[in-house]
Design a protein around this motif. Sequence first.
Motif, short mmCIF file in Angstrom:
data_model
loop_
_atom_site.label_atom_id
_atom_site.label_comp_id
_atom_site.label_asym_id
_atom_site.label_seq_id
_atom_site.Cartn_x
_atom_site.Cartn_y
_atom_site.Cartn_z
N GLN A 4 0.84 -1.19 0.00
CA GLN A 4 0.00 0.00 0.00
C GLN A 4 0.87 1.24 0.00
OE1 GLN A 4 -3.57 0.29 -0.13
NE2 GLN A 4 -2.81 2.34 -0.64
N ALA A 5 0.87 1.93 -1.13
CA ALA A 5 1.64 3.17 -1.26
C ALA A 5 0.78 4.36 -0.90
CB ALA A 5 2.15 3.31 -2.69
N SER A 6 1.40 5.38 -0.34
CA SER A 6 0.70 6.60 0.03
C SER A 6 1.68 7.76 0.01
CB SER A 6 0.06 6.46 1.41
OG SER A 6 1.05 6.28 2.40
N GLY A 7 1.13 8.98 0.17
CA GLY A 7 1.97 10.16 0.27
C GLY A 7 2.01 11.01 -0.99
N GLY A 8 1.36 10.57 -2.04
CA GLY A 8 1.34 11.36 -3.25
C GLY A 8 0.47 12.60 -3.11
N GLY A 9 0.49 13.43 -4.14
CA GLY A 9 -0.31 14.63 -4.12
C GLY A 9 0.09 15.57 -5.22
N LEU A 10 -0.41 16.78 -5.12
CA LEU A 10 -0.09 17.84 -6.08
C LEU A 10 1.01 18.71 -5.50
CD1 LEU A 10 -0.65 19.60 -8.59
CD2 LEU A 10 -2.44 20.74 -7.24
N LEU A 19 7.01 9.63 -0.22
CA LEU A 19 6.11 8.51 -0.39
C LEU A 19 6.45 7.41 0.61
CD1 LEU A 19 6.06 8.19 -4.29
CD2 LEU A 19 4.75 9.74 -2.80
N SER A 20 5.42 6.69 1.02
CA SER A 20 5.60 5.53 1.89
C SER A 20 4.91 4.33 1.27
CB SER A 20 4.97 5.79 3.28
OG SER A 20 5.55 6.90 3.90
N THR A 112 0.23 5.42 -5.70
CA THR A 112 -0.13 6.74 -5.21
C THR A 112 0.20 7.76 -6.30
OG1 THR A 112 0.11 8.29 -3.36
CG2 THR A 112 2.10 7.11 -4.03
N GLN A 113 -0.72 8.66 -6.55
CA GLN A 113 -0.61 9.60 -7.65
C GLN A 113 0.26 10.79 -7.27
OE1 GLN A 113 -2.42 9.64 -10.95
NE2 GLN A 113 -0.74 11.11 -11.22
N VAL A 114 1.21 11.11 -8.10
CA VAL A 114 2.04 12.31 -7.94
C VAL A 114 1.78 13.22 -9.14
CG1 VAL A 114 4.38 13.22 -7.87
CG2 VAL A 114 3.80 11.15 -6.57
#
Length: 118
Positions: A4-10, A19-20, A112-114
Amino acid sequence: VQLQASGGGLVQPGGSLRLSCVYSGSMFSAHDMAWYRQAPGKQRDFVAAIAKGSSTDYDFTVKGRFTISRDDAKNVVYLQMNDLKPEDAAIYYCNAPYSGRHYVKFTWGQGTQVTVSS
């Protein structure tokens, strides 16, 4: 194993993100881990890898800007991304690569979307 990836954003060009990726399962410390990314309409590409002994390797497009690390006590692999460029925009995934890095051991998570844009 679930990833499970997370930490992306605009983020604006020149900005940073961390990212984690949480590895749910056993034997995390026994695996090399890597980050990959996939931009719209393109194949999924290798970004960075960290070995069981914590040696690292990077694609030339991110070397000097991105840093991969891992916490074996928490079963987490990180990707610190600095000086982000529009061409870094993609969905980022983690996985455990086989040697050569083209093939991976586990089913891909959602990523996760960057987004890098001003």
